[in-house]
Design an enzyme around this catalytic site. Structure first.
Site, PDB file in Angstrom:
ATOM      1  N   HIS A 116       0.726  -1.237   0.007  1.00 24.05           N
ATOM      2  CA  HIS A 116       0.112   0.132   0.008  1.00 24.05           C
ATOM      3  C   HIS A 116       0.953   1.241   0.057  1.00 24.05           C
ATOM      4  O   HIS A 116       0.310   2.291  -0.139  1.00 24.05           O
ATOM      5  CB  HIS A 116      -1.068  -0.264   1.298  1.00 24.05           C
ATOM      6  CG  HIS A 116      -0.265   0.211   2.606  1.00 24.05           C
ATOM      7  ND1 HIS A 116       0.541  -0.753   3.171  1.00 24.05           N
ATOM      8  CD2 HIS A 116      -0.195   1.308   3.345  1.00 24.05           C
ATOM      9  CE1 HIS A 116       0.825  -0.505   4.271  1.00 24.05           C
ATOM     10  NE2 HIS A 116       0.728   1.022   4.357  1.00 24.05           N
ATOM     11  N   ASP A 141      -3.606  -2.086  -2.149  1.00 31.48           N
ATOM     12  CA  ASP A 141      -4.696  -1.761  -1.461  1.00 31.48           C
ATOM     13  C   ASP A 141      -5.473  -0.612  -2.262  1.00 31.48           C
ATOM     14  O   ASP A 141      -4.847   0.296  -2.897  1.00 31.48           O
ATOM     15  CB  ASP A 141      -4.210  -0.913  -0.086  1.00 31.48           C
ATOM     16  CG  ASP A 141      -5.182  -0.461   0.941  1.00 31.48           C
ATOM     17  OD1 ASP A 141      -6.405  -0.446   0.203  1.00 31.48           O
ATOM     18  OD2 ASP A 141      -5.018  -0.345   2.004  1.00 31.48           O
ATOM     19  N   LYS A 143      -7.261   1.689  -1.288  1.00 33.99           N
ATOM     20  CA  LYS A 143      -7.127   3.216  -1.115  1.00 33.99           C
ATOM     21  C   LYS A 143      -5.802   3.895  -1.334  1.00 33.99           C
ATOM     22  O   LYS A 143      -5.570   4.956  -1.299  1.00 33.99           O
ATOM     23  CB  LYS A 143      -6.887   3.195   0.543  1.00 33.99           C
ATOM     24  CG  LYS A 143      -8.317   2.483   1.200  1.00 33.99           C
ATOM     25  CD  LYS A 143      -8.355   2.545   2.705  1.00 33.99           C
ATOM     26  CE  LYS A 143      -7.267   2.380   3.446  1.00 33.99           C
ATOM     27  NZ  LYS A 143      -6.956   0.979   3.387  1.00 33.99           N
ATOM     28  N   TYR A 173      -6.151  -2.411   8.611  1.00 31.88           N
ATOM     29  CA  TYR A 173      -5.439  -3.313   9.285  1.00 31.88           C
ATOM     30  C   TYR A 173      -6.286  -4.137  10.279  1.00 31.88           C
ATOM     31  O   TYR A 173      -7.086  -3.331  11.034  1.00 31.88           O
ATOM     32  CB  TYR A 173      -4.406  -2.283  10.193  1.00 31.88           C
ATOM     33  CG  TYR A 173      -3.536  -3.129  11.178  1.00 31.88           C
ATOM     34  CD1 TYR A 173      -2.392  -3.667  10.759  1.00 31.88           C
ATOM     35  CD2 TYR A 173      -3.662  -2.842  12.542  1.00 31.88           C
ATOM     36  CE1 TYR A 173      -1.718  -4.397  11.674  1.00 31.88           C
ATOM     37  CE2 TYR A 173      -2.988  -3.619  13.625  1.00 31.88           C
ATOM     38  CZ  TYR A 173      -1.886  -4.346  13.086  1.00 31.88           C
ATOM     39  OH  TYR A 173      -0.982  -5.011  13.871  1.00 31.88           O
ATOM     40  N   ASN A 237      -6.034 -14.966  26.369  1.00 32.14           N
ATOM     41  CA  ASN A 237      -6.159 -13.620  26.370  1.00 32.14           C
ATOM     42  C   ASN A 237      -6.514 -13.097  24.799  1.00 32.14           C
ATOM     43  O   ASN A 237      -6.360 -11.996  24.583  1.00 32.14           O
ATOM     44  CB  ASN A 237      -4.719 -13.136  26.758  1.00 32.14           C
ATOM     45  CG  ASN A 237      -3.492 -13.604  25.778  1.00 32.14           C
ATOM     46  OD1 ASN A 237      -3.856 -14.878  25.607  1.00 32.14           O
ATOM     47  ND2 ASN A 237      -2.743 -12.854  25.439  1.00 32.14           N
ATOM     48  N   ARG A 241     -10.987 -11.631  20.219  1.00 33.00           N
ATOM     49  CA  ARG A 241     -11.064 -11.319  19.007  1.00 33.00           C
ATOM     50  C   ARG A 241     -12.390 -12.213  18.143  1.00 33.00           C
ATOM     51  O   ARG A 241     -12.554 -11.557  17.087  1.00 33.00           O
ATOM     52  CB  ARG A 241      -9.909 -11.962  18.277  1.00 33.00           C
ATOM     53  CG  ARG A 241      -8.679 -11.296  18.707  1.00 33.00           C
ATOM     54  CD  ARG A 241      -7.276 -11.769  18.112  1.00 33.00           C
ATOM     55  NE  ARG A 241      -5.998 -11.116  18.412  1.00 33.00           N
ATOM     56  CZ  ARG A 241      -5.099 -10.784  17.611  1.00 33.00           C
ATOM     57  NH1 ARG A 241      -5.116 -11.380  16.512  1.00 33.00           N
ATOM     58  NH2 ARG A 241      -4.082  -9.836  17.663  1.00 33.00           N
ATOM     59  N   GLU A 311      -5.221 -14.381  11.615  1.00 27.50           N
ATOM     60  CA  GLU A 311      -4.452 -14.808  12.645  1.00 27.50           C
ATOM     61  C   GLU A 311      -4.925 -15.938  13.171  1.00 27.50           C
ATOM     62  O   GLU A 311      -4.459 -16.683  14.086  1.00 27.50           O
ATOM     63  CB  GLU A 311      -3.877 -13.637  13.533  1.00 27.50           C
ATOM     64  CG  GLU A 311      -2.950 -12.942  13.050  1.00 27.50           C
ATOM     65  CD  GLU A 311      -2.734 -11.987  14.063  1.00 27.50           C
ATOM     66  OE1 GLU A 311      -2.995 -11.815  15.227  1.00 27.50           O
ATOM     67  OE2 GLU A 311      -1.550 -11.174  13.615  1.00 27.50           O
ATOM     68  N   LYS A 381       9.886  -5.972  10.409  1.00 27.44           N
ATOM     69  CA  LYS A 381       9.365  -5.008   9.292  1.00 27.44           C
ATOM     70  C   LYS A 381      10.736  -3.950   8.675  1.00 27.44           C
ATOM     71  O   LYS A 381      11.441  -3.738   9.777  1.00 27.44           O
ATOM     72  CB  LYS A 381       8.306  -3.950   9.513  1.00 27.44           C
ATOM     73  CG  LYS A 381       7.090  -4.415   9.925  1.00 27.44           C
ATOM     74  CD  LYS A 381       6.265  -3.210  10.417  1.00 27.44           C
ATOM     75  CE  LYS A 381       4.833  -4.232  10.751  1.00 27.44           C
ATOM     76  NZ  LYS A 381       3.903  -2.990  11.030  1.00 27.44           N
TER      77      LYS A 381
END
Length: 418
Positions: A116, A141, A143, A173, A237, A241, A311, A381
């Protein structure tokens, strides 16, 4: 010769001399300035061949020199002139245009790359992993600026085995759109003429640690015919999600996902939800299973309003006993990504010498020694805008490894410039 003819002759000669002098002066001026501009990043103090190996060895003096160079280094820019000259693009940007070994020729890989921003970082990643026997699906992306999309398309159109996904998502994201982007590319890849063995997904801020040949060795050593989806049963934990519904939204140019005050139904077909990395190496048969199987479709539908579904989606399906290439009894094995997590987010005890974004380290020069020592296929990254020399040093180290391993005749343009 008459006086008038002499006057005309000398007048013409003088005019020609003036024109030649002016042309030479202009040429020398631009030649000088072009040379300065080209070499402004590589003066004697910042000679790349001197300090990059020392940085990789962890020498403190090299770090200090690298930090000083980083402050004055101008990030590279990628220009595409119209009409596009594909021959020139491949050579000027040092794409490896030949097969490097027979083993690699007989084991083609597929790649999904979601991007992106940072065109230059994408070009560096693409040319690092590019091999003519592989196939590459690029998801941009929706956008992203139109100029960015146009430049990416101009580049990818120069290659028969690189294409842009036929359907683009407005990626948010941690939203379902990120998972859907991979699914879109998979639909395109299964119809590719390239009979790839595994598909690997990347983002634009990844960079390889293992060469193409080493990735094949890594897969063959333990994972041939198997999927690599590191993860485990969803820990307490992380249950938030999938216990509540989430919604993606774009407002005034800001994209985000937020939780609704609405509990979700239980997972379909009594599936046990796992938690793991969003990145993988999947077999071709498993990808076809993902696109066609009733369990896979049901889980995809149920996951649309969950948080960061990529994930849990891949790792959950790969724990089904009847899925092709399934690995139900493994945990975090696989060595997909080298990541330095922020202390509050993950198990990494290693210090980040760059900065954190979404609790993940964006690497700096002092992280390179750690990166190249990792057993993983890729690292994440990297960022050109904040640490261009980290990327440059990494890509030189990597390209040298690639060329050292090949039995093919090395073409001059395969070498990177300092």
């Amino acid at each position: 010769m008459t006086r008038s003819r002499m006057k005309k002759y000398f007048g013409s000669t003088l005019l020609i001399s003036v024109i030649i002098y002016a042309a030479v002066t202009i040429f020398l001026y631009y030649a000088k300035n072009t040379t300065v501009q080209k070499n402004s990043n590589s003066g004697s103090q910042c000679n790349f061949s001197r300090y990059c190996p020392a940085i990789l060895n962890g020498e403190e003096e090299a770090y200090q020199l690298g930090d000083n160079c980083q402050k004055q280094w101008k990030p590279e820019t990628f220009h595409i002139q119209e009409p596009v000259n594909c021959f020139q693009i491949k050579r000027e940007h040092h794409f490896i245009t030949g097969v490097l070994s027979q083993e690699e020729a007989s084991y083609p890989l597929a790649y999904i790359i979601t991007i992106h921003k940072e065109l230059e970082m994408f070009v560096k990643l693409l040319r690092a992993i590019y091999n003519p026997q592989n196939v590459y699906c690029i998801h941009i992306d929706q956008k992203s600026p139109e100029d960015y999309k146009r430049k990416v398309k101009s580049l990818t159109d120069c290659f028969d085995n690189i294409f842009i996904a036929s359907k683009l998502e407005r990626v948010i994201y941690a939203g379902f759109s990120r998972l859907q982007a991979d699914i879109n590319c998979m639909k395109d890849l299964v119809s590719s003429r390239v009979k790839w063995k595994h598909v690997i997904n990347l983002c634009g801020q990844d960079f390889p640690i293992k060469t193409n040949q080493e990735i094949i060795w890594h897969i063959k050593s333990k994972w041939e015919g198997k999927n690599i989806t590191p993860g485990t049963r969803q820990p307490p934990n992380m249950k938030y999600r999938t216990q509540y519904s989430y919604k993606e939204e774009i407002n005034n140019g800001n994209a985000y996902i937020y939780q609704l005050n609405q509990k979700k139904t239980k997972p379909p077909l009594e599936l046990t939800i796992y938690f793991g990395t969003a990145y993988y190496a999947l077999t071709r048969k498993f990808v076809q299973f993902v696109l066609e199987d009733a369990y896979a479709k049901a889980l995809l539908e149920w996951s649309q309003d969950t948080y960061s579904p990529d994930e849990h989606y891949w790792v959950t399906l790969n724990r089904l006993k009847d899925a092709p290439g399934t690995t139900p009894n493994v945990s975090w094995e696989g060595n997909i990504r080298a990541v330095k997590w922020a202390p509050i987010a993950g198990p990494s005890l290693d210090e980040c010498y760059g900065h954190y974004v979404h609790d993940i380290c964006v690497y700096g020069l002092r992280d390179l020694k750690w990166i190249i020592a990792q057993p993983d296929m890729f690292a994440n990254k990297f960022e050109m805008s904040t640490s261009p020399l980290t990327v440059k040093c990494m890509e030189h180290w990597y390209r040298n490894r690639v060329l050292d391993q090949t039995s093919a005749t090395i073409q001059p343009h395969w070498f990177l410039e300092d």
